[in-house]
Design an enzyme around this catalytic site. Structure first.
Site, short mmCIF file in Angstrom:
data_model
loop_
_atom_site.label_atom_id
_atom_site.label_comp_id
_atom_site.label_asym_id
_atom_site.label_seq_id
_atom_site.Cartn_x
_atom_site.Cartn_y
_atom_site.Cartn_z
N GLY A 42 18.92 -35.02 -19.97
CA GLY A 42 18.64 -35.98 -18.98
C GLY A 42 17.88 -35.49 -17.95
O GLY A 42 16.16 -35.56 -17.70
N ASN A 43 17.91 -34.52 -17.65
CA ASN A 43 16.98 -33.52 -16.57
C ASN A 43 15.71 -33.51 -17.25
O ASN A 43 14.32 -32.69 -16.38
CB ASN A 43 18.07 -32.11 -15.62
CG ASN A 43 18.19 -31.15 -16.37
OD1 ASN A 43 18.37 -31.64 -17.73
ND2 ASN A 43 17.71 -30.05 -15.83
N LYS A 160 30.29 -47.82 -21.42
CA LYS A 160 29.58 -46.80 -20.90
C LYS A 160 28.62 -48.78 -20.02
O LYS A 160 28.07 -49.08 -21.37
CB LYS A 160 28.38 -46.44 -22.32
CG LYS A 160 27.32 -46.09 -21.95
CD LYS A 160 28.01 -44.69 -21.69
CE LYS A 160 26.72 -43.84 -21.54
NZ LYS A 160 26.28 -42.72 -20.56
N LYS A 245 25.17 -38.54 -26.72
CA LYS A 245 23.72 -37.77 -27.43
C LYS A 245 24.58 -35.98 -28.09
O LYS A 245 23.67 -35.32 -28.93
CB LYS A 245 22.18 -37.66 -26.73
CG LYS A 245 22.69 -36.58 -25.42
CD LYS A 245 21.55 -35.66 -25.36
CE LYS A 245 21.61 -34.29 -24.44
NZ LYS A 245 23.30 -34.62 -23.35
N LYS A 307 29.96 -32.61 -24.02
CA LYS A 307 29.35 -31.26 -24.54
C LYS A 307 30.31 -30.55 -25.00
O LYS A 307 30.29 -29.53 -26.07
CB LYS A 307 28.74 -30.89 -22.91
CG LYS A 307 27.51 -31.42 -22.36
CD LYS A 307 26.61 -30.85 -21.17
CE LYS A 307 26.38 -31.69 -20.92
NZ LYS A 307 25.40 -32.73 -21.11
P1 ADP Z 1 22.68 -34.36 -19.49
O1 ADP Z 1 22.10 -35.45 -18.98
O2 ADP Z 1 22.02 -32.84 -19.09
O3 ADP Z 1 23.52 -34.25 -20.58
P2 ADP Z 1 24.94 -34.59 -17.96
O4 ADP Z 1 24.98 -35.75 -15.88
O5 ADP Z 1 25.93 -35.64 -18.53
O6 ADP Z 1 23.66 -34.39 -18.01
O7 ADP Z 1 26.29 -33.26 -17.67
C1 ADP Z 1 25.58 -32.35 -16.22
C2 ADP Z 1 27.62 -32.81 -15.51
O8 ADP Z 1 28.22 -32.31 -15.80
C3 ADP Z 1 26.50 -30.95 -14.38
O9 ADP Z 1 25.71 -31.83 -13.44
C4 ADP Z 1 27.39 -31.34 -13.68
O10 ADP Z 1 28.12 -32.30 -11.96
C5 ADP Z 1 29.18 -32.49 -14.46
N1 ADP Z 1 30.12 -31.28 -14.59
C6 ADP Z 1 31.12 -32.49 -14.77
N2 ADP Z 1 32.49 -31.24 -15.75
C7 ADP Z 1 31.97 -30.00 -15.22
C8 ADP Z 1 32.31 -28.44 -15.12
N3 ADP Z 1 33.96 -28.48 -15.41
N4 ADP Z 1 31.37 -27.71 -15.27
C9 ADP Z 1 30.04 -27.91 -15.02
N5 ADP Z 1 29.45 -28.92 -14.73
C10 ADP Z 1 30.17 -30.47 -14.65
MG MG Z 2 25.23 -36.32 -20.85
#
Ligand code: ADP
Ligand code: MG
Length: 347
Positions: A42-43, A160, A245, A307
């Site tokens: 999203g960023n 969700k 996604k 992820k």
């Molecule tokens: P995106 O839009 O890239 O999918 P998300 O917010 O869904 O972003 O996922 C990224 C976030 O996951 C990071 O900003 C972090 O706060 C969070 N996160 C949760 N657990 C972990 C972890 N174990 N290691 C790194 N980040 C983590």
């Molecule tokens: Mg995400």
């Protein structure tokens, strides 16, 4: 150049762009070029604290596409996918506010709209970066339906949150009149919740595979795809759901037989004991190690969890997967940044 009197504040374009070459003049990409599926977080489109104007989004996307152009210049064939949460959220709010004036569109249609609008921004800014670098790579956005199973257990438990916040009275009315599932969201109000089923089929996969083979940079499966289910006769119909996604990106990477899956987000690596004094960044990790960390609950559901799950399923299928920061794209692919999941220890 924009027409006189046209005042919107877009990125300035060169006024001497050459006309597009006919497609047969594009030099075929090296047939042995490796393919990477890149999932943008999203960023890449909206930064924390921004409200989401078109100009803000275009500037962010432009920066992200500079990095993708660098990756293409370094020799990779790229298939791009992206999130759409805030954009679909905004469309749902627009629909709700205008419902008395123009008919509201269902969620799947809003997902399709967001694939178009985000694809447009990505496609245009990426083509501009290619043009600056004299890279003659066509870019095409594919509206992507992604089928899920109607029997997916996610349909029994929608989780969700989507769209606007409502009062309890409004929420109860929507539950009765629209059949929506509404839940209280962390003290901030009531919100609609929809299921998040697993992706099982990228509907236009044959066309995507064909384009990737022909050296076209394809943008697809945005927001995890427009969720659809297949009826017994094979017919498709849209449903209200959100497909993760990153899980859709892993399926896409398998379908296009990619060599690598790169998940770009707002943290440089995945961590164990995240946000605690014992936090430890993960560099290169074997599939077995990552499975153990995931089982121990180090990766949060809905953010890092999917992820890591996406990476593990792609590595099980024989690829290499990297989770990294949008600011270290080329380094991540060169093995110098990010968390890399490999089939075996020492690989
Ligand atoms: P995106 O839009 O890239 O999918 P998300 O917010 O869904 O972003 O996922 C990224 C976030 O996951 C990071 O900003 C972090 O706060 C969070 N996160 C949760 N657990 C972990 C972890 N174990 N290691 C790194 N980040 C983590
Ligand atoms: Mg995400």
């Amino acid at each position: 150049m924009p027409a006189a009197g046209h005042t919107d504040n877009r990125l300035s374009q060169g006024s001497h762009m050459t006309a597009q070459q006919p497609i047969e003049e594009f030099p075929a990409r090296a047939p042995d070029a490796k393919t990477v599926v890149v999932a943008l977080g999203g960023n890449a489109i909206l930064q924390p604290g921004q409200v989401g104007t078109f100009e803000e989004q275009l500037v962010n996307v432009d920066g992200a596409m500079r990095c993708i152009a660098e990756l293409v210049e370094s020799g990779w064939r790229v298939v791009l996918t992206h999130g759409n949460g805030p954009q679909v959220g905004d469309l749902l709010v627009q629909n709700a506010l205008a419902a008395k004036t123009v008919p509201s569109m269902p969620m799947d249609v809003c997902g399709a709209m967001s694939q178009g609008s985000i694809g447009y921004m990505l496609e245009q800014t990426l083509l501009n970066h290619f043009h600056k670098r004299r890279l003659e790579v066509p870019v095409v956005t594919v509206l992507t339906q992604v089928a899920v199973s109607a029997k997916d257990q996610a349909f029994d438990n929608p989780t969700k949150p989507v769209g606007a916040f409502h009062s309890e009275a409004e929420a109860r009315k929507m539950m009765l009149e629209d059949g929506h599932v509404m839940k209280e969201d962390a003290g901030r109000g009531w919100r609609r919740v929809v299921p998040s089923p697993k992706p099982v089929e990228i509907v236009p996969r044959a066309a995507i595979v064909d384009m990737v083979r022909n050296g076209i940079c394809v943008i697809c499966s945005g927001g995890g795809g427009v969720p659809v289910v297949r009826g017994k006769d094979g017919s498709l119909s849209g449903i209200a759901a959100v497909i993760d996604k990153d899980l859709a990106a892993a399926l896409l990477a398998k379908e296009v037989a990619a060599d690598a899956l790169l998940i770009l987000t707002d943290v440089p690596k995945a961590y164990i004991h995240y946000n605690t004094p014992e936090q430890q960044a993960l560099g290169t990790v074997s599939l077995a190690e990552m499975q153990a960390y995931a089982a121990e609950g180090h990766f949060k559901a809905g953010s890092m969890g999917p992820k890591v799950a996406a990476c593990m399923s792609f590595v099980e299928a024989g690829g290499t997967a990297v989770i990294g920061s949008l600011t270290e794209v080329v380094q991540a692919m060169a093995g110098e940044a990010g968390t890399r999941i490999v089939p075996e220890a020492g690989a």
